[in-house]
Design a protein around this motif. Sequence first.
Motif, PDB file in Angstrom:
ATOM      1  N   ALA A  53       0.835  -1.204   0.000  1.00 27.38           N
ATOM      2  CA  ALA A  53       0.000   0.000   0.000  1.00 27.38           C
ATOM      3  C   ALA A  53       0.869   1.254   0.000  1.00 27.38           C
ATOM      4  N   PRO A  54       0.445   2.298  -0.705  1.00 29.93           N
ATOM      5  CA  PRO A  54       1.241   3.532  -0.715  1.00 29.93           C
ATOM      6  C   PRO A  54       1.241   4.205   0.648  1.00 29.93           C
ATOM      7  N   LYS A  55       2.293   4.964   0.906  1.00 31.48           N
ATOM      8  CA  LYS A  55       2.389   5.756   2.129  1.00 31.48           C
ATOM      9  C   LYS A  55       1.807   7.140   1.875  1.00 31.48           C
ATOM     10  N   PRO A  56       1.224   7.779   2.883  1.00 29.34           N
ATOM     11  CA  PRO A  56       0.726   9.150   2.688  1.00 29.34           C
ATOM     12  C   PRO A  56       1.881  10.090   2.348  1.00 29.34           C
ATOM     13  N   GLY A  57       1.628  10.977   1.421  1.00 26.80           N
ATOM     14  CA  GLY A  57       2.653  11.925   1.015  1.00 26.80           C
ATOM     15  C   GLY A  57       3.602  11.395  -0.037  1.00 26.80           C
ATOM     16  N   SER A  58       3.376  10.151  -0.501  1.00 27.51           N
ATOM     17  CA  SER A  58       4.295   9.528  -1.451  1.00 27.51           C
ATOM     18  C   SER A  58       3.892   9.753  -2.899  1.00 27.51           C
ATOM     19  N   ALA A  88       0.953   2.423  11.067  1.00 22.94           N
ATOM     20  CA  ALA A  88       2.230   2.038  11.668  1.00 22.94           C
ATOM     21  C   ALA A  88       3.324   1.935  10.605  1.00 22.94           C
ATOM     22  N   ALA A  89       2.981   1.375   9.441  1.00 22.05           N
ATOM     23  CA  ALA A  89       3.960   1.288   8.349  1.00 22.05           C
ATOM     24  C   ALA A  89       4.450   2.680   7.959  1.00 22.05           C
ATOM     25  N   ALA A  90       3.519   3.639   7.886  1.00 18.72           N
ATOM     26  CA  ALA A  90       3.896   5.002   7.526  1.00 18.72           C
ATOM     27  C   ALA A  90       4.749   5.642   8.615  1.00 18.72           C
ATOM     28  N   ILE A  91       4.393   5.413   9.884  1.00 19.45           N
ATOM     29  CA  ILE A  91       5.155   5.990  10.989  1.00 19.45           C
ATOM     30  C   ILE A  91       6.583   5.468  10.995  1.00 19.45           C
ATOM     31  N   LEU A  92       6.746   4.161  10.812  1.00 22.58           N
ATOM     32  CA  LEU A  92       8.091   3.590  10.799  1.00 22.58           C
ATOM     33  C   LEU A  92       8.905   4.118   9.626  1.00 22.58           C
ATOM     34  N   ALA A  93       8.263   4.312   8.479  1.00 22.82           N
ATOM     35  CA  ALA A  93       8.973   4.875   7.326  1.00 22.82           C
ATOM     36  C   ALA A  93       9.392   6.318   7.606  1.00 22.82           C
ATOM     37  N   GLN A  94       8.501   7.083   8.234  1.00 23.73           N
ATOM     38  CA  GLN A  94       8.836   8.459   8.583  1.00 23.73           C
ATOM     39  C   GLN A  94       9.947   8.500   9.630  1.00 23.73           C
ATOM     40  N   ALA A  95       9.908   7.561  10.587  1.00 23.46           N
ATOM     41  CA  ALA A  95      10.954   7.510  11.607  1.00 23.46           C
ATOM     42  C   ALA A  95      12.297   7.141  10.998  1.00 23.46           C
ATOM     43  N   ALA A  96      12.274   6.312   9.962  1.00 21.81           N
ATOM     44  CA  ALA A  96      13.524   5.959   9.287  1.00 21.81           C
ATOM     45  C   ALA A  96      14.177   7.200   8.704  1.00 21.81           C
ATOM     46  N   GLY A  97      13.343   8.098   8.196  1.00 21.78           N
ATOM     47  CA  GLY A  97      13.865   9.356   7.683  1.00 21.78           C
ATOM     48  C   GLY A  97      14.422  10.243   8.772  1.00 21.78           C
ATOM     49  N   ALA A  98      13.966  10.018  10.026  1.00 21.16           N
ATOM     50  CA  ALA A  98      14.467  10.793  11.155  1.00 21.16           C
ATOM     51  C   ALA A  98      15.599  10.067  11.881  1.00 21.16           C
ATOM     52  N   GLY A  99      16.092   9.000  11.277  1.00 21.09           N
ATOM     53  CA  GLY A  99      17.226   8.301  11.860  1.00 21.09           C
ATOM     54  C   GLY A  99      16.889   6.997  12.546  1.00 21.09           C
ATOM     55  N   GLY A 100      15.619   6.604  12.573  1.00 22.42           N
ATOM     56  CA  GLY A 100      15.229   5.363  13.219  1.00 22.42           C
ATOM     57  C   GLY A 100      15.297   4.189  12.257  1.00 22.42           C
ATOM     58  N   THR A 101      15.480   3.017  12.798  1.00 22.57           N
ATOM     59  CA  THR A 101      15.521   1.810  11.967  1.00 22.57           C
ATOM     60  C   THR A 101      14.757   0.700  12.679  1.00 22.57           C
TER      61      THR A 101
END
Length: 358
Positions: A53-58, A88-101
């Motif tokens: 599924a696409p992520k919001p803002g993508s 949750a998938a979108a949050i984790l992807a956004q967190a990856a951009g903020a340095g989270g993995t």
Amino acid sequence: MNATQDTRPPRAVRISSTPDELAGLGPLLEAAAAGVGDVPALLALAKDLGQTAPKPGSGRTAFLWEILASVTAVDVAAGRILEPHLDAAAILAQAAGAGGTVPFAGTWGVFAAEAPGLTLDAKDAGGAVVLQGSKPWCSIAAQLDHAVLTAHVEGGGRAAFAVDLHDAGVSFADPHWRSRGLREIPSGTVHFDAVPAVPLGGTGWYYRRPGFAWGGMGVAACWLGGAVAVARSYADALKTAADGGREPDQLALAHLGEIDRTLSGLLHYLARTASRIDAGELSGPGAWSEALRVRGSVAAAVDRIQALVGQNLGPGPLAFDEPYAKRMADLALYVRQHHAMRDDAQLGALTFKGDHPW
């Protein structure tokens, strides 16, 4: 007048995609229909969809919302299961951009609610983070693998964390779920005793990120999908009655007309809002104001449409038509996630500061 059993294939809810693009949702909607009431089956469906599924803002936010609305139109509980997993998938992807993995695997929930007398704290444990305390309103937590949740941090404020719900320190209280709506999705309290957690984005990041507003609008897309299904039940009931020789009177047609212009206006509104998200126009402070407008507009429409349809169809389908009665009860509870006048007061405060388009 009774609602009618719809034997046709499940229909998608169109926001802006072409009919050919929406036709691709057919297998998903058929699977959602086959899984009504079967939470493990619906979680498996969410798990599969979470990978594609696409992520919001993508660039495909409207299609994401069409997925959410269309699944909810099939079954409100199915949408209620799908939405937090994709969020949750979108949050984790956004967190990856903020340095989270944090890898996105298994099934996920998102738990950010608070309640008097219950507190979840994030504590330092030799350079790691552990969670201690309790979190309320955790829907089907015992059937999930992981969760994104918020906890209070040392020094004040709240932050988001990813947690393994299979950890030995996690326990699930009996939710004593008595609801007639969303009966298969009990929401209870989860207790955490020194449970390891992975920070996502730092203190305050969860609420500051534009994805918080985008996710809130995704929930509204689910509510709208439920309202579309209620409206379809009404239109189909009028057609069935007309086929039997009972033409709708002016009052019935007036209500159908009001429902049509309400839903049509909201679908256009969501299409425009999704386009603005993808264009980067709702990535700043105004994103939450727009989310409050979208959520408030959709919630009011849900209440109005349920009232109009309920008045016109009467008690019969509520008593004897299981899909209709389930949809009405599920949607009535789901939309109560909107905080009504309190959310309007929040929007009013932002409007008062000048954050408005007019």
